[in-house]
Each structure stands twice: as structure tokens, then as C-alpha cells.
Design a protein around this motif. Structure first.
Motif, short mmCIF file in Angstrom:
data_model
loop_
_atom_site.label_atom_id
_atom_site.label_comp_id
_atom_site.label_asym_id
_atom_site.label_seq_id
_atom_site.Cartn_x
_atom_site.Cartn_y
_atom_site.Cartn_z
N ARG A 1 78.03 56.04 74.83
CA ARG A 1 78.99 56.19 73.87
C ARG A 1 78.63 56.92 72.52
NH1 ARG A 1 79.87 49.84 72.57
NH2 ARG A 1 81.80 50.90 71.91
N LYS A 2 77.47 57.39 72.11
CA LYS A 2 77.54 57.56 70.87
C LYS A 2 76.65 59.31 70.63
CE LYS A 2 73.40 55.53 70.68
NZ LYS A 2 71.66 55.40 70.32
N LEU A 3 77.87 59.83 72.28
CA LEU A 3 77.49 60.91 72.38
C LEU A 3 78.84 62.17 72.51
CD1 LEU A 3 75.78 61.44 75.96
CD2 LEU A 3 74.95 61.75 73.57
N THR A 4 79.33 61.71 70.85
CA THR A 4 80.81 61.72 70.44
C THR A 4 80.73 63.22 70.49
OG1 THR A 4 79.77 61.88 68.58
CG2 THR A 4 81.08 59.77 69.77
N LEU A 5 80.00 64.43 70.46
CA LEU A 5 80.04 65.28 70.56
C LEU A 5 80.01 65.76 71.87
CD1 LEU A 5 77.49 66.77 67.89
CD2 LEU A 5 79.95 66.49 67.68
N CYS A 6 80.11 65.00 72.82
CA CYS A 6 80.35 65.49 74.71
C CYS A 6 81.54 66.21 75.09
CB CYS A 6 79.40 64.82 75.96
SG CYS A 6 79.03 64.81 77.07
N ARG A 7 81.96 67.33 75.80
CA ARG A 7 82.69 67.93 76.13
C ARG A 7 83.36 67.75 77.83
NH1 ARG A 7 82.33 73.19 72.82
NH2 ARG A 7 82.30 72.43 70.54
N ARG A 8 81.56 67.55 77.89
CA ARG A 8 81.69 67.56 80.00
C ARG A 8 80.20 66.60 80.00
NH1 ARG A 8 83.24 71.21 83.95
NH2 ARG A 8 81.57 70.36 85.65
N LEU A 9 81.46 65.58 81.36
CA LEU A 9 80.43 64.77 81.37
C LEU A 9 80.69 64.11 82.80
CD1 LEU A 9 78.59 61.22 80.93
CD2 LEU A 9 80.82 60.61 80.22
N ALA A 10 79.95 64.69 84.15
CA ALA A 10 80.13 64.75 85.28
C ALA A 10 78.52 63.52 85.93
CB ALA A 10 79.75 65.99 85.59
N LEU A 11 79.74 62.62 86.63
CA LEU A 11 78.43 61.32 86.66
C LEU A 11 79.00 61.19 88.85
CD1 LEU A 11 79.39 59.23 84.48
CD2 LEU A 11 76.95 60.55 84.36
N SER A 12 79.59 61.86 89.00
CA SER A 12 80.13 62.16 90.42
C SER A 12 79.70 61.66 91.54
CB SER A 12 81.26 63.50 91.14
OG SER A 12 80.67 64.65 91.38
N SER A 13 79.48 61.26 92.81
CA SER A 13 78.69 61.23 93.36
C SER A 13 77.54 60.62 93.46
CB SER A 13 78.71 62.13 94.49
OG SER A 13 79.55 62.80 94.94
N ASN A 14 77.86 59.30 92.97
CA ASN A 14 76.37 58.74 92.89
C ASN A 14 76.68 57.05 93.50
OD1 ASN A 14 74.19 60.01 91.35
ND2 ASN A 14 75.59 60.68 90.38
N LEU A 15 75.88 56.08 93.01
CA LEU A 15 76.27 54.83 93.06
C LEU A 15 76.59 53.73 91.81
CD1 LEU A 15 73.44 54.44 96.52
CD2 LEU A 15 75.88 54.56 96.30
N PHE A 16 77.06 54.18 90.84
CA PHE A 16 77.34 53.75 89.15
C PHE A 16 78.25 52.49 90.05
CE2 PHE A 16 76.20 57.91 88.10
CZ PHE A 16 74.99 57.18 86.97
N ALA A 17 78.07 51.19 89.81
CA ALA A 17 78.97 50.95 89.88
C ALA A 17 79.29 50.09 88.44
CB ALA A 17 78.76 48.94 90.67
N GLY A 18 80.83 49.03 88.09
CA GLY A 18 81.87 48.15 87.82
C GLY A 18 82.08 48.68 86.94
N PRO A 19 83.17 48.21 85.93
CA PRO A 19 84.60 48.41 85.36
C PRO A 19 84.02 49.70 85.07
CG PRO A 19 83.47 46.79 84.43
CD PRO A 19 82.33 46.89 85.40
N VAL A 20 84.87 50.84 84.67
CA VAL A 20 85.09 52.34 83.52
C VAL A 20 84.85 51.47 82.85
CG1 VAL A 20 85.89 53.79 83.50
CG2 VAL A 20 86.29 53.23 85.70
N PRO A 21 83.67 52.45 81.67
CA PRO A 21 83.39 51.19 80.20
C PRO A 21 84.28 51.94 79.44
CG PRO A 21 81.55 52.70 81.61
CD PRO A 21 82.74 52.70 81.88
N THR A 22 85.21 50.77 79.05
CA THR A 22 86.18 51.47 77.77
C THR A 22 85.45 51.65 77.20
OG1 THR A 22 85.53 48.65 76.50
CG2 THR A 22 86.83 48.42 78.18
N TRP A 23 83.88 51.85 76.01
CA TRP A 23 83.50 52.24 74.83
C TRP A 23 83.45 54.40 75.90
CZ3 TRP A 23 80.34 55.64 77.39
CH2 TRP A 23 79.47 54.88 78.41
N ILE A 24 84.33 55.38 76.69
CA ILE A 24 84.44 55.92 76.77
C ILE A 24 85.63 56.48 75.89
CG2 ILE A 24 85.71 57.24 78.74
CD1 ILE A 24 84.00 56.72 80.64
N GLY A 25 86.29 55.84 75.55
CA GLY A 25 87.15 56.25 74.50
C GLY A 25 86.69 56.94 72.99
N GLU A 26 85.40 56.04 73.18
CA GLU A 26 85.19 56.88 71.57
C GLU A 26 84.44 58.45 71.95
OE1 GLU A 26 81.91 53.81 70.70
OE2 GLU A 26 83.44 52.49 70.97
N MET A 27 84.32 59.18 72.87
CA MET A 27 83.63 59.94 73.63
C MET A 27 85.28 61.14 73.01
SD MET A 27 81.10 59.17 76.86
CE MET A 27 80.55 60.54 76.52
#
Length: 1019
Positions: free
Chosen positions: A331-357
């Protein structure tokens, strides 16, 4: 003084000296030139007294250019010109230029230049600064940059470059250079940038390669064939700011030295075979702007300190085996423009803190196990352009605020979302949206008419939902839309004539709905249309003649409707047409003649009782005019007068003539039947005596010594070198129905025995008109004959004539997988351990094929054989390459005869067919093996797709109900669940979301449990 003397160069010819015969001379790059008595030492590569040697070979004569001892020359010059010290810098500069010219000429000697790009490189010139690709410093005229990108150069990178002492930039990217990396390449002190990407470099990276990187700032070795581990010495490159090793074959884990490259700004290790966890310590790379680890085999969780790289703009770890939830530090990566996490085995809810990026422009969480609703916090990412949440287990509705974002692409396909789609006609983001994919969910209600106001839409996919009602005319009238897919819903009503306004439309898919009415004639205005899919509806009426105006049309599927009438003859003018399915309709009359219709498959026109012609083996009725009989006694005043006796007699004569004609025709037919019967009897008699034309042709063609034994002659080849006459003795089996093993898209398979009694399987190809020339056919078959894997059916030989081609395989006695799954009784059914072993065997065979760049194309249970020991053996591999006239759409019928195995990209011309098509078929096969159900099951009023029903059962927690009842209650759920999930991931609609077969094999090997643990749990 002559030029050669001024440069201090002599050319010495060695014709009979030891130099001429030594192999060491061919390896010379730059070595010291000793006096004649010490030449042998010089050839061993020792460097003494400042002499330099380069070489060039011309026929049998070894010409070696010897640079005279510069040290002695300069001593002499200094003695003569000692009083002229002001000339010394000029002399030093001349020596430096000498090194640069010699270095470039020797580099060129190791290079093949097919386009003559280096024609300006002339060894007789003093100054290389005007040579192509060479840039010199403005002051000292030393070579500081060598840029030969995209010159189509081949050969090896020699040691000549080491003489370019002032070189700062070396760019040899985009060529065909081969060989291994020279370990000392980076030893030049001034070197800052090295780009060798896009070549064919191979082998391991030596540890000493990075030990002398000194002041290197940028290094790219991407898109080569380098293997082995990343050397630990990489940590020596303390000034390195950009490192790109992507798209190689590197393996092993990440070296700890990577985290000591504090100047690093860009790191790209994508598309390799790296394994293990991503270690902690990445936070020490505080200058890092971009991390690319996509397409490896990294496992475990993302490191918790990843979010401490506060300057990070780009993070891509997609297509790995990463698990768990996302570290909150991201969530601290506020300068991040591209976040690609596809095709893995991540689970759980989509984090709400993504809105801080809030600087995110690209967010890809697809093909994971995220669940719950889409968090509203994403609404704060006002810069977001691409959002991909497809292939997860998200629930809830699609938030209306999604259309307020200025997104270019939005995909939530393949989730569990539901409800109505609320899209306002004046939605602010509507004018930016070009790609919208809501497929594979449970959305209901009508298709939003507001989508028709999104004038920038190029791709709209609402398929596999529960939309109902009619199609809004405005949606079909979008002028820029290229792909429109509303298939597999509950849409009814007519196809609006506004379809004619979609002038950019390339693919229209409306199949499996409840559409009625006719196909509108206005569809002929869609001049860009390539794919038209309207099957499984209730459409009526004829095919509009305007369809023949669509010259780009390639795929048409009108099957399972109530269409009728004659087909327009103009359809035969569609030169690009390669798939036309009108089966299960009410069409009548002749088929169009020419082009595709001359070879149309019978399955594409079946169940049309009124169709006639040779393609359906049904004679068309010829309508003849009735004979005109005039009554000579009749008058115009009595048209209803009774026929006279003469007219009756005349009518009888006419009838008699007609009867005679009928009798004569019947006689001719009877004689024809008798003749054919006699010929058949003779053929069978010949077959019984082993003198069939086929067998004779095999023998004659193989043993022929006449000049006719060339490209057009018969030819039989056995790869093992066995006695081919033994095969000829059993060749009569190719016409013996009793020896038939089965039929497929390519041909019929028979069993026969060689002379030594060994059984073989013979595939008689039934697509002779589509087979390549003999030269191409033999080349490709021989490649297949070299393949040897314990899970592949071995190709043992072939037979060729212009009209008959046979492939000779090893005989596998245990039957095929289809029979074991669907035709065996409970007592003889496969156990779970046997099924798992079969799945693993199939995966290993496909991995082997893909490593050799061979796509199977035709994976299905009937093409997997089981030998006597229960080992799976995959057959029919690589045969599509033998038939260049069959493209993906014909393959979908000819090869992929079972619809459920066919990857969705087969129906899309713009998507490249890759190994991921096999991965899709493998995923379907996995689910078929586990459940014992066929990939597609046709019910009375519905079609059930196996992958869809499995996904629903998995999400509902009913995994135990999925396992084939023939297996019984003894199966380990800790293996069943991950294998089911793996099968579903392999059947992802998006090719890039599917794993590679290497990854599949790795996952299966991780899943499998020791046999002892099974026995403990089951007792």
C-alpha cells in the motif's frame, strides 16, 4: 613511407610451416607476435612485448597479419624525434587508432554479414569513425560506440572488441549471433552500456563474466537461450542501474548478490525457469523503479518488505506459483503505475488499501483465487486505465461507479458476479472505454442499451451470462466495435437490421440464445466481418444473398437453427471461407460449387433432408417438362370435349414409350450393379491372395531401381532399419475392415503384423489432397520419427505415394483412455492412483513436445492410449504440420472433433495459436479423467460444458461429488482438490492466464503424495 609500413603492419604468408596445420591458429583472436623461434609460444595465446597478431583464412593458405613490434618502433621514433616532443601525442593517437581498426576488422572476421551492412569497414583505412554503426569521440577520435542493432548478423562475438579501449556503448541486439558469452567481454574499463538482446546466445553465464563489470550501467541479455543459474558474482556490478535477463532458460533461485546492487533501477528476469521464494532484502534496492519476475516458477509469499521500495513504478510477478494474501506493505507504493499479479495462487479478498495507490494506471489481478466483492476503494484510483479482475471468485454486482472511471479496458470475466448492469448513457468513462469483458458470470436482466452510447468500444463480450430480452439496436450499431460476443445467454427477439451500421465488425457471436426471425440482409454491409456465429438459436428463413458480399468472411456457423431455402450460389466466391457449418437446419437444393464447398466436411451439412448433390451422396431431382399431347379432333370451341379413341390410342403410345425408357434405364442400372459386384469379388480374391494393389505398390515402390524412383515414386521407410518387406507382407490390412482399430479426423487406423510377428498400427491418411509435397512431408515426418518419450506413441516409419500416405506407429495394446473412462464397467475402471498417473504422463509428454516447439492440436481422450503397464501414451501429435491447407478453423472440425477440447482462440483469427491451446485441451482432459464425464454433454434442451459445471461444484464445496463414481470412496481429497483447480486454471479463457506444461508438471509433482500416506489414511 607506404601505408602498411606507417601502420607497422606486415603480411606474412605461411604455406608449409607448422602454423598452417595447427588447429590452434583457427582460434586466434589477438595474440602476441614473437620472433620466429618463439612463434609456437605466441600461438598458445601468450602476450609479450606488445606485439599483436590477427588472422584470415583463404582456402588452404593461412594469411596472418603481423603487427610489427610497436614497442620497438616507438623506441626508434622517440630516439629519432626525441627533440620533437610536441609530436608525441599525435603518435600515441595513431597507435590508438591502429588498435580500433584492428579490433573492428577482427570482430568482422568472425561475423557473417548477409546484407553487407558492414561493407564500409575497410582494413586499408586509417580512420574507422565513418564506418557504419561506429561512433567516435569528438576529441581523440577513439571508438566510443558500436551500434549494429538489427543488422541480421550471425556468427560469434570474438575477442576483437577487447581492443576498443575507449568503447562505452555496445549494441548488437536483434541479430542472429550465437555461441556462448565471452567471459572477458565486460573487462573494458570505459564500458557503460551492453545490449546483446534478441540473439541466439546459449550456454551458461560464466561466474567471471560479472567479475570485471567495473563501471557498467546497463546490461541486457534478453531473448536469448542462456541457461544455468544467475552467477553469484552479479553482486560485483555495483554501478549497474539496468539488468535485463528476461526470456532465456535461466534456472535456480535468485542469487543473494542481487540485493546488493544499490544503484539498480530496473530489474527484469521474466520468462525464465527460476524457482524458490523471492527472498527478503529487496527493500535495500531503494533506487528500484521496475521489477519484472513474470513467467517463472517462484513460490511462497511475496516478501513483506516489498513495499519499502518507495520509488517503484512497475511491479510484475504474474504467471508464477505465489500464494497467500498480498503484503500490506504494498500500500506504500503510492508512485506505482503498473501492478501485475495475474496467474498466481493469491487468495482472500481484494485488499481495500489498493485505493491508496492512487497513481495506478494498470492493475491486473486476474487468474487467482480472490473472493468477495470489488472494493469501492478502487474508485479512488482516478488514473486507472486498465483493470483486469477476471478468472477469480468475485461475487456481488458490478459497481455502477466502474463506468465513472476513465478506463480503456475493463474485464471481470470468469467470476461469480451477478445482478443487473447499471450503465448510464452519460457515464463519464463511457467515452474512453474500448474493451469491456463481462463474460462468464451470472449477470441478468437486459443488455444495457447505454452501452450503445460508448462510441469508442472495440471489444464487447457479454457471453456466458443470463442476459435476457432483445438486443438493443444501438449496441449492434456501434461503428468502431470489432468483436461483439453475446453468446450463451437467454436473449430473444430478432437480430436488429441496425447491424449493418457496424462497419468495423470482424467477429459477431450470438450463438446459443433464443433468437428468432431471419438473418437481416443488412449484415452484408459489415464489410470487415470475418467470423459469424449464429448457431443454436431459432432463426428461420433463407440465408441472405448479401452474405456473399463479405469477402473477408472466414468462419460461418449457422447450425442448429430452422433456416431453410436454397443456399446462394454466390457464396462459392468467398475465397477466404474455410468453415461453413449449416448442419441441423432445413436447407434444400444444391450446395454452391467451388472453393471451400468442393471439400466441405459432411458433418457441416448433415441433418438437412432437402440438400442434395455429391457432398451429401443424395441425387438431386431433375424437373422435366410434361409431354404435350394434342387432340387433333378437338376445337377451340369445345375445350372440355371428351378425348377421341385416336387420342387415347396416342396417349397409350406415349405412355408405352415412357415405360420403355424406364425399363431401359433400370436395365442399365442392373448391369452396373452386377459389374461392380463382380469387380468387388475380384478385389476380395486378390486381397485373400496377398496381391492387393496397395501391397504390390509398397513392394514395387521400395525395391524399384528404375529412373522413375524419384520424387513421384512410391517410398517406404522404417526408422528402425527393420526389414520393410515384412511390412509389405502385412500391408493388405489397410483394406481389411476386420483389422480396423478406429477412425479419426486424419484417417483410419489398422493393426497389422510385421514379418517377425511384431504388431504395428497403420494410420491411413484420408486427407491426401491436403498433404504437403513429398519433400516437405518426409522432412516433417522424419522429425516426428526422432521423437522418443515414454509417454508418446512412437512413430516407426511411413509410406508415400502421391495418392496414399501411411504412418506406421508402435502398437499399444491397452486401448484408449476414452474406452477406459466411458465404456468400462465399474470393476475394470481406473483407480484414483492410475488416473493421477495418467494425468502426469500426459503432462510430461506435452511438456516434451512443447520444449521442441511442437503443438499437438488434437488432444482428447481417444488419442491417449494405455499400455499394458498402465502408462499413458499420447498419439496423433504433430500431424497438423503435415497439412498446410488446414488452418485453425478447419482443424477445429478435422482434428478437434470433440468440441469441448477446443481452446476459444481457435474461433478468433486475431489471436495467435500457441502451446496454450494444448494446455486448454489438457485442462479439459484432466476434468474428464477426474469426473468420468464427457467434455460436452447434450441434454434434451440444454448443453452442459464440463468445465463450467465443475467450477460451480467446486465453488459450492461439492468436490467429492465430482469424482467419477467408478473410482469408489477411496481417494485422497488433498490431491483431488488441487488437481481440479489445476484443470480449471488450464481451461482459462485467456491464453496468457494458463500455465505452461512445464509448470503443470512441476505442480503435479508437488501435489502427488507418497503411497504410504494414502494407505495410512484409507485404513
Amino acid at each position: 613511407m607506404a601505408k602498411g609500413t606507417a601502420w607497422g603492419i606486415q603480411r606474412v604468408q605461411f604455406e608449409s610451416s607448422p602454423l598452417h596445420s595447427t588447429s590452434r591458429a583457427s582460434e586466434l583472436g589477438f595474440i602476441t607476435c614473437m620472433p620466429a623461434m618463439d612463434m609456437a609460444e605466441a600461438l598458445e595465446g601468450e602476450r609479450k612485448n606488445g606485439y599483436l597478431v590477427s588472422k584470415a583464412f583463404q582456402g588452404r593458405r593461412c594469411a596472418i597479419v603481423v603487427a610489427v613490434c610497436r614497442k620497438r618502433m616507438w623506441n626508434l621514433l622517440r630516439f629519432v624525434l626525441g627533440s620533437f616532443l610536441f609530436l608525441w601525442p599525435l603518435l600515441a593517437e595513431s597507435a590508438a587508432l591502429n588498435d580500433d581498426v584492428l579490433g573492428l576488422i577482427v570482430f568482422k572476421a568472425d561475423i557473417v554479414d548477409p546484407l553487407s551492412k558492414l561493407a564500409s569497414w575497410n582494413e586499408d583505412e586509417d580512420d574507422p569513425c565513418a564506418w557504419t554503426g561506429v561512433k567516435c569521440s569528438p576529441r581523440g577520435n577513439r571508438v566510443i560506440e558500436l551500434s549494429l542493432s538489427g543488422f541480421s548478423l550471425s556468427g560469434r562475438i570474438g575477442r576483437g572488441l577487447l581492443q576498443l579501449a575507449a568503447l562505452q556503448t555496445l549494441d548488437l541486439s536483434g541479430n542472429n549471433l550465437s555461441g556462448s558469452l565471452y567471459p572477458g567481454l565486460l573487462q573494458l574499463a570505459s564500458l557503460r552500456v551492453v545490449d546483446l538482446s534478441g540473439n541466439n546466445l546459449s550456454g551458461m553465464i560464466a561466474d567471471e563474466f560479472f567479475e570485471q563489470c567495473r563501471s557498467l550501467r546497463s546490461l541486457s541479455l534478453a531473448n536469448n537461450a542462456l541457461s544455468g543459474e544467475i552467477p553469484r558474482s552479479i553482486g560485483s556490478c555495483s554501478t549497474l542501474a539496468a539488468l535485463n535477463l528476461s526470456s532465456n532458460q535461466l534456472s535456480g533461485s535468485l542469487p543473494s548478490g542481487l540485493w546488493s546492487l544499490f544503484a539498480l533501477r530496473t530489474l527484469d528476469l521474466s520468462d525464465n525457469a527460476l524457482v524458490g521464494e523471492i527472498p527478503k532484502g529487496v527493500s535495500r534496492l531503494y533506487n528500484l523503479r521496475s521489477i519484472g519476475l513474470r513467467g517463472n516458477r517462484f513460490a511462497g509469499r511475496l516478501p513483506d518488505d516489498l513495499g519499502d521500495c518507495l520509488l517503484l513504478r512497475h511491479l510484475d510477478v504474474s504467471a508464477n506459483l505465489l500464494t497467500g494474501d498480498l503484503p500490506e506493505s504494498i500500500r506504500k507504493l503510492t508512485l506505482c503505475r503498473r501492478l501485475a499479479l495475474s496467474s498466481n495462487l493469491f487468495a482472500g479478498p481484494v485488499p481495500t488499501w489498493i485505493g491508496e495507490m492512487n497513481n495506478l494506471e494498470f492493475l491486473d489481478l486476474s487468474a487467482n483465487w480472490f473472493s468477495g466483492r470489488i472494493p469501492e476503494s478502487i474508485r479512488a484510483c482516478r488514473s486507472l486505465k486498465n483493470l483486469d479482475l477476471s478468472g477469480n471468485s468475485l461475487t456481488g454486482n458490478l459497481p455502477p461507479w466502474m463506468f465513472e472511471l476513465e478506463l480503456n479496458e475493463l474485464s471481470v470475466s470468469g467470476n461469480r458476479m451477478s445482478g443487473f448492469i447499471s450503465a448510464a448513457a452519460d457515464a463519464p468513462g463511457g467515452r474512453f472505454l474500448s474493451h469491456l469483458d463481462l463474460s462468464g458470470n451470472g449477470f441478468s436482466g437486459g443488455v444495457p442499451s447505454a452501452l450503445g452510447t460508448f462510441q469508442g468500444l472495440r471489444f464487447l463480450n457479454l457471453s456466458r451470462n443470463s442476459f435476457s430480452g432483445s438486443i438493443p439496436a444501438a449496441v449492434l450499431a456501434l461503428e468502431k466495435v470489432e468483436v461483439l460476443d453475446l453468446s450463451m445467454n437467454m436473449i430473444n427477439g430478432n437480430i436488429p437490421p441496425e447491424i449493418g451500421k457496424a462497419v468495423s465488425l470482424k467477429e459477431l457471436s450470438l450463438e446459443k440464445n433464443s433468437l428468432t426471425g431471419g438473418i437481416p440482409a443488412q449484415i452484408g454491409n459489415c464489410s470487415s466481418l470475418r467470423i459469424l456465429l449464429l448457431s443454436l438459436n431459432n432463426l428461420t428463413g433463407p440465408v441472405p444473398p448479401t452474405l456473399s458480399n463479405l469477402t473477408d468472411l472466414e468462419i460461418v456457423d449457422l447450425s442448429f437453427n430452422r433456416l431453410s431455402g436454397n443456399l446462394p450460389k454466390q457464396l462459392s466466391n468467398l475465397a477466404r471461407l474455410n468453415w461453413f457449418n449449416i448442419s441441423h437446419n432445413l436447407f434444400s437444393g444444391h450446395l454452391p460449387a467451388g472453393n471451400f464447398f468442393n471439400t466441405i466436411p459432411l458433418s457441416s451439412i448433415s441433418e438437412n433432408p432437402g440438400l442434395c448433390g455429391s457432398a451429401v451422396n443424395r441425387t438431386c431431382r431433375t424437373v422435366l417438362p410434361k409431354p404435350i399431347v394434342l387432340n387433333p379432333n378437338s376445337s377451340s370451341s369445345s375445350p372440355n370435349a371428351t378425348l377421341s379413341s385416336d387420342s387415347i390410342r396416342h396417349k397409350k403410345i406415349i405412355l408405352s414409350i415412357s415405360a420403355l425408357i424406364a425399363i431401359g434405364a433400370a436395365t442399365v442400372i442392373a448391369l452396373g450393379v452386377i459389374t461392380i459386384t463382380i469387380l468387388n469379388i475380384r478385389v476380395r480374391a486378390t486381397s485373400a491372395g496377398s496381391h492387393l494393389p496397395a501391397a504390390s505398390a509398397l513392394s514395387d515402390g521400395y525395391y524399384s531401381n528404375s529412373p522413375a524412383s524419384d520424387v513421384t515414386s512410391n517410398k517406404l521407410v522404417m526408422f528402425s532399419g527393420d526389414d520393410t518387406a515384412g511390412f509389405c507382407a502385412g500391408a493388405h490390412a489397410i483394406l481389411n475392415k476386420d483389422c480396423e482399430l478406429g477412425r479419426g479426423g486424419f484417417g483410419t487406423v489398422y493393426k497389422t503384423n510385421l514379418q517377425d510377428g511384431r504388431p504395428v498400427a497403420i494410420k491411413k491418411l484420408t486427407v491426401s489432397s491436403l498433404v504437403k509435397s513429398q519433400v516437405d512431408f518426409e522432412r516433417d515426418v522424419k522429425k516426428l520419427g526422432k521423437l522418443r518419450h515414454s509417454n508418446l506413441v512412437a512413430l516407426e516409419g511411413y509410406y508415400w505415394t502421391q495418392s496414399l500416405q501411411l504412418l506406421i506407429y508402435e502398437y499399444v495394446s491397452g486401448g484408449n483412455l476414452y474406452q477406459h473412462l466411458h465404456e468400462c464397467s465399474n470393476s475394470s475402471s481406473l483407480s484414483w492412483q492410475e488416473r493421477f498417473h495418467v494425468i502426469l504422463g500426459i503432462a510430461r509428454s506435452l511438456d516434451y513436445l512443447h520444449r521442441l516447439n511442437i503443438i499437438h492440436y488434437n488432444l482428447k481422450s481417444s488419442n491417449v492410449l494405455i499400455d499394458g503397464s498402465g502408462e499413458a501414451k499420447v498419439g496423433d501429435y504433430g500431424l497438423a504440420k503435415l497439412l498446410p491447407m488446414l488452418d485453425r478453423y478447419v482443424l477445429s472440425s478435422k482434428i478437434q472433433s470433440a468440441l469441448g477440447y477446443m481452446a476459444p482462440e481457435f474461433a478468433c483469427r486475431t489471436v495467435k495459436i500457441t502451446e496454450k491451446c494444448d494446455v486448454y485441451g489438457f485442462g479439459v482432459l484432466v476434468l474428464e479423467i477426474i469426473t468420468g464425464r464427457r467434455p460436452v454433454e447434450y441434454m434434451e434442451d440444454d448443453v452442459v460444458v464440463l468445465s463450467d459445471s465443475v467450477r460451480v461444484a467446486l465453488e459450492a464445496g461439492r468436490v467429492d461429488e465430482l469424482v467419477d463414481g467408478k473410482v469408489g470412496g477411496k481417494f485422497p481429497m488433498e490431491e483431488v482438490v488441487p488437481v481440479v483447480k489445476l484443470g480449471l486454471v488450464c481451461t482459462s479463457q485467456v491464453p496468457s492466464s494458463r500455465p505452461t506444461m512445464s509448470e503443470v508438471v512441476h505442480i503435479l509433482e508437488l501435489i502427488i503424495c507418497p503411497q504410504e500416506s494414502h494407505e495410512e489414511e484409507l485404513t
